[in-house]
Design an enzyme around this catalytic site. Structure first.
Site, PDB file in Angstrom:
ATOM      1  N   THR A  72       0.832  -1.212   0.000  1.00  0.00           N
ATOM      2  CA  THR A  72       0.000   0.000   0.000  1.00  0.00           C
ATOM      3  C   THR A  72       0.859   1.252   0.000  1.00  0.00           C
ATOM      4  O   THR A  72       0.626   2.188  -0.775  1.00  0.00           O
ATOM      5  CB  THR A  72      -0.945  -0.007   1.214  1.00  0.00           C
ATOM      6  OG1 THR A  72      -1.905  -1.049   1.054  1.00  0.00           O
ATOM      7  CG2 THR A  72      -1.678   1.323   1.348  1.00  0.00           C
ATOM      8  N   ASN A 150      -5.442  -9.361  -7.924  1.00  0.00           N
ATOM      9  CA  ASN A 150      -5.437 -10.056  -6.643  1.00  0.00           C
ATOM     10  C   ASN A 150      -6.721 -10.833  -6.372  1.00  0.00           C
ATOM     11  O   ASN A 150      -6.751 -11.679  -5.474  1.00  0.00           O
ATOM     12  CB  ASN A 150      -5.200  -9.058  -5.502  1.00  0.00           C
ATOM     13  CG  ASN A 150      -6.240  -7.958  -5.467  1.00  0.00           C
ATOM     14  OD1 ASN A 150      -6.415  -7.225  -6.439  1.00  0.00           O
ATOM     15  ND2 ASN A 150      -6.944  -7.829  -4.360  1.00  0.00           N
ATOM     16  N   GLN A 178       1.084  -9.244  -6.223  1.00  0.00           N
ATOM     17  CA  GLN A 178       0.714 -10.656  -6.374  1.00  0.00           C
ATOM     18  C   GLN A 178       1.639 -11.399  -7.331  1.00  0.00           C
ATOM     19  O   GLN A 178       1.741 -12.633  -7.270  1.00  0.00           O
ATOM     20  CB  GLN A 178      -0.733 -10.772  -6.881  1.00  0.00           C
ATOM     21  CG  GLN A 178      -1.788 -10.361  -5.872  1.00  0.00           C
ATOM     22  CD  GLN A 178      -1.890 -11.317  -4.694  1.00  0.00           C
ATOM     23  OE1 GLN A 178      -1.456 -12.449  -4.740  1.00  0.00           O
ATOM     24  NE2 GLN A 178      -2.470 -10.824  -3.608  1.00  0.00           N
ATOM     25  N   HIS A 200       4.939 -10.032   2.392  1.00  0.00           N
ATOM     26  CA  HIS A 200       4.111 -11.075   3.000  1.00  0.00           C
ATOM     27  C   HIS A 200       3.281 -11.870   2.004  1.00  0.00           C
ATOM     28  O   HIS A 200       2.550 -12.787   2.389  1.00  0.00           O
ATOM     29  CB  HIS A 200       3.204 -10.480   4.089  1.00  0.00           C
ATOM     30  CG  HIS A 200       2.046  -9.680   3.593  1.00  0.00           C
ATOM     31  ND1 HIS A 200       0.756 -10.137   3.658  1.00  0.00           N
ATOM     32  CD2 HIS A 200       1.984  -8.456   3.031  1.00  0.00           C
ATOM     33  CE1 HIS A 200      -0.063  -9.221   3.165  1.00  0.00           C
ATOM     34  NE2 HIS A 200       0.659  -8.197   2.779  1.00  0.00           N
ATOM     35  N   THR A 236      13.318   5.296  10.521  1.00  0.00           N
ATOM     36  CA  THR A 236      14.253   4.227  10.856  1.00  0.00           C
ATOM     37  C   THR A 236      13.822   2.928  10.188  1.00  0.00           C
ATOM     38  O   THR A 236      12.666   2.515  10.269  1.00  0.00           O
ATOM     39  CB  THR A 236      14.310   4.024  12.381  1.00  0.00           C
ATOM     40  OG1 THR A 236      14.731   5.249  12.985  1.00  0.00           O
ATOM     41  CG2 THR A 236      15.280   2.915  12.747  1.00  0.00           C
ATOM     42  N   CYS A 328     -15.168  -3.685   3.603  1.00  0.00           N
ATOM     43  CA  CYS A 328     -15.061  -2.316   4.105  1.00  0.00           C
ATOM     44  C   CYS A 328     -14.467  -2.347   5.506  1.00  0.00           C
ATOM     45  O   CYS A 328     -14.232  -3.401   6.080  1.00  0.00           O
ATOM     46  CB  CYS A 328     -16.423  -1.624   4.095  1.00  0.00           C
ATOM     47  SG  CYS A 328     -17.578  -2.259   5.319  1.00  0.00           S
TER      48      CYS A 328
END
Length: 384
Positions: A72, A150, A178, A200, A236, A328
């Protein structure tokens, strides 16, 4: 937790090699990579080694990798970073089936005065090429198109779009979240300017990702503070997460062909078992019918007459994790914007389930899951 996990497109179990690398970082190296002492230099070296590993895997220079908090942020940095240095160009072109990280960013850019053109797609999920060509003009700053969807897995003609954008001197961003680990990505040959990734989705940790930013592209920073990531992304660094990301990429590169074949096998097995266990015409497969035009690990299936929410709840009670299209913030299900944009009938779009496969899934699990779906389907149909 026991059960059958068929939601790898949402997130994947962490690979053992990734856990080992991260544990070593978290227990043996706690320096801040911006510090000049030995602890900091070791942390910095870990980050730069990871950057080099990922860059080599996707065919770019390490200097072109910006570490982020995930897909994102990478999408946001690409769009808002490009818009910050727009130099008069005010049009952005994307598709109607992008991830919300892109669509919601585009909506915000519209509020800031940019014009956004949303390209329609065919029923297979691939964009309408003529509409793309019509949408691009001399005022176009950026084209943003997802590599592989996705929800339904449909691949877009990325190389062809890239060539068109380069010919017309337009920036091209690709959300490849993806695709990484399943598609052969070589940015030394592919004329893409910006590409987003997330750890991930391929056995790495949550909360870390990367944005490829070509050396020919100037990007306006969206986070301010320190000078990390060559002043393009302050903060950082997540040293352990970055190291884990690199380990996951290295594993995916080493075993990519095996993962592709295994995912295709499991996907086909699920589809075949559903066909054997269910009445004729009981389900519809959504997405591109050609194996070469879709991601291998995603199977999107509709069961007309049974709502997505009902099927997901029943599957969860049976210990099977699958997914819908969109959700949502309250957790209530919404009909998938992807399926609606593909022009699917409301009863098809409103009954879709996404099964996605990955490392650790077995053939026995797939057969059991398909038969459970069939049992649920027959039970619900008998009640209606």
């Amino acid at each position: 937790m026991t059960g059958i996990y068929l939601d790898h497109a949402a997130t994947t179990p962490m690979l053992p090699a990734v856990r080992d690398v991260m544990f070593s970082c978290m227990t043996g190296g706690f320096g801040n990579a911006s510090s000049l002492h030995g602890f900091g230099r070791r942390a910095k070296a870990t980050i730069e080694d990871a950057r080099a590993t990922i860059a080599e895997a996707i065919g770019c220079s390490p200097r072109e990798i910006i570490f982020t908090s995930g897909g994102t942020e990478s999408d946001n940095l690409a769009l808002f970073g490009a818009a910050a240095l727009a130099q008069g160009k005010r049009r952005i072109v994307t598709t109607a089936i992008e991830h919300h990280a892109v669509l919601h960013s585009c909506a915000q850019l519209e509020r800031q005065g940019f014009e956004v053109r949303y390209i329609p797609v065919h029923k297979t999920g691939q964009l309408q090429w003529e509409a793309l060509e019509r949408a691009i003009d001399q005022d176009t700053l950026l084209v943003s198109v997802m590599y592989g969807n996705n929800e339904v897995g449909t691949l877009q003609p990325i190389a062809r779009i890239a060539e068109l954008a380069r010919q017309r001197n337009i920036l091209f961003h690709v959300d490849a979240v993806q695709a990484l680990g399943y598609c052969d990505i070589d940015l030394s040959a592919l004329p893409v300017d910006l590409m987003s990734f997330s750890a991930h989705k391929l056995g790495g940790p949550q909360g870390v990702g990367a944005l490829y930013c070509s050396s020919r592209v100037k990007l306006g920073a969206q986070m301010f503070g320190g000078g990390q990531e060559r002043k393009r992304r302050a903060g950082t660094e997540n040293v352990a997460g970055i190291a884990g990301f690199a380990a996951a990429v290295a594993q995916s590169l080493q075993f990519r062909e095996q993962r592709q074949q295994n995912a295709r096998l499991l996907r086909q097995m699920m589809q075949d078992e559903l066909a054997r266990s269910l009445p004729e015409h009981a389900f519809v497969v959504n997405g591109h019918p050609d194996e070469a035009e879709r991601l291998p690990h995603i199977l999107n299936v509709s069961f007309p007459g049974i709502s997505t929410e009902t099927m997901l709840m029943r599957l969860d009670l049976e210990g099977i994790a699958a997914a819908s299209g969109s959700a949502c913030s309250s957790g209530a299900l919404e009909t998938s914007h992807v399926l609606l944009a593909m022009g699917l009938e409301p009863e098809v779009a409103g009954s879709a389930i996404r099964f996605s496969f990955g490392d650790g899934n077995t053939e026995r699990e797939i057969i059991a899951a398909a038969r459970t779906v069939a049992t649920i389907f027959k039970s619900l149909r008998n009640k209606s």
